[in-house]
Design an enzyme around this catalytic site. Structure first.
Site, PDB file in Angstrom:
ATOM      1  CB  SER A  52      -0.931   0.005   1.218  1.00  0.00           C
ATOM      2  OG  SER A  52      -1.768  -1.128   1.220  1.00  0.00           O
ATOM      3  CD  GLU A  53      -0.029   4.039   1.915  1.00  0.00           C
ATOM      4  OE1 GLU A  53      -0.925   4.725   1.397  1.00  0.00           O
ATOM      5  OE2 GLU A  53      -0.245   3.016   2.580  1.00  0.00           O
ATOM      6  CB  VAL A  54       7.471   2.521   0.170  1.00  0.00           C
ATOM      7  CG1 VAL A  54       8.913   2.220   0.569  1.00  0.00           C
ATOM      8  CG2 VAL A  54       7.017   1.575  -0.933  1.00  0.00           C
ATOM      9  CE1 TYR A 227      -4.819   2.291   0.278  1.00  0.00           C
ATOM     10  CE2 TYR A 227      -2.833   2.996  -0.866  1.00  0.00           C
ATOM     11  CZ  TYR A 227      -3.580   2.910   0.291  1.00  0.00           C
ATOM     12  OH  TYR A 227      -3.102   3.461   1.462  1.00  0.00           O
TER      13      TYR A 227
END
Length: 302
Positions: A52-54, A227
């Site tokens: 979803s995220e880094v 997303y």
């Protein structure tokens, strides 16, 4: 073409033995200068659909770390599940921190405390940013239309609020668990609604839960970050915690939140209240993480 290599781990935050959690990519830097903003964005874009995220982490000094977060679309001011992933793994693997009770992190939302409760609760707890509340809210009709639900699905005896506890979160009370499970918004329509109303994420919640021992069921929608749905979140649920406090709906020490659209295989997020150094009530969100992949990430740039 130039190649840069980074220590990479894929961590599923808030995962349990019966749920998948929320996937976060984590990049462990030896120094802040190891990567620039355009490279952070490029790396996060390459990982779209995989996480979803880094979250990017570097050590500032003993017991203090700097964190930045990127989705595939843009920088994220504060990402709760990536923070859980990074801090849980840090306390598990950094020998000098294993027995430390508290460390500090520096984010775009300032300095925050992180509590090590791995030995007692198999979790870390993050103090969320101080809340900000905004006026100029959309109507029930506009919110319902954006979520593709009927107007009477919204619990009108409770207010809709826009609260920033890391991300600008629209809190929407819903009458029933069945309604929350069945929400299926259009990602493009919802993204346009969020942009028009300066909203980062939308969190719907109800008092009705799948398991009696839990307190609320929630879902979080984040179309502006590339997303539709965030299956387990810290920042959104921190905003909900401040909402519950302001509406006298938090009457116990620890809250347990079910999150996602599965009736039985939900993720579990814990919330706790704590007074900060300025005597203000703050929300802490807690959970653990499961490491799925560890290795090197190779980033190629011109």
């Amino acid at each position: 073409m130039h190649k840069r290599s980074y220590k990479f781990k894929k961590m599923d935050a808030f995962a349990t033995e019966y749920s998948d959690g929320n996937p976060a990519g984590t990049i462990w830097l030896t120094a802040k200068q190891d990567i620039n903003e355009s490279q952070m964005q490029k790396l996060a874009k390459e990982l779209k659909g995989f996480v979803s995220e880094v979250g990017y982490i570097h050590k500032i000094e003993e017991e203090k770390y700097g964190l930045r977060y990127y989705s595939s679309e843009r920088e994220v001011n504060f990402c709760g599940h990536a923070t859980i992933a990074l801090m849980y793994e840090l306390f598990k693997t950094e020998q000098s921190l294993i027995d430390k009770d508290t460390i500090k992190i520096i984010t775009n939302n300032g300095e925050l405390d992180v509590e090590n409760r791995i030995k007692s609760n198999d979790a870390v707890f993050i103090m969320s940013p101080s809340p900000k509340e905004f006026a100029g809210l959309p109507t029930i009709e506009e919110v319902s239309a954006s979520l593709h639900i009927s107007n009477d699905s919204v619990y009108s005896q409770l207010p809709i609020k826009l609260i920033d506890a890391g991300l600008r979160t629209l809190i929407v009370p819903i009458l029933s668990l069945e309604t929350i499970i069945r929400i299926e918004p259009d990602v493009n329509q919802l993204s346009e609604f969020c942009v028009d109303n300066e909203i980062d994420i939308i969190e719907v919640f109800t008092k009705e839960t799948a398991k009696m021992e839990n307190d609320y069921r929630v879902r979080v929608f984040a179309p502006r970050f590339g997303y539709l749905e965030d299956p387990a979140t810290g920042s959104g649920n921190s905003a909900l915690g401040y909402y519950l406090m302001s509406n006298n709906m938090w009457d116990k020490g620890m809250l347990r939140l079910e999150q996602n659209n599965s009736m039985e295989r939900f993720n579990l997020i814990q919330l706790q209240r704590k007074e900060d150094s300025n005597k203000n009530q703050r929300v802490l969100f807690g959970g653990g993480a499961i490491k799925r992949i560890e290795g090197e990430y190779h980033l190629y740039t011109e």
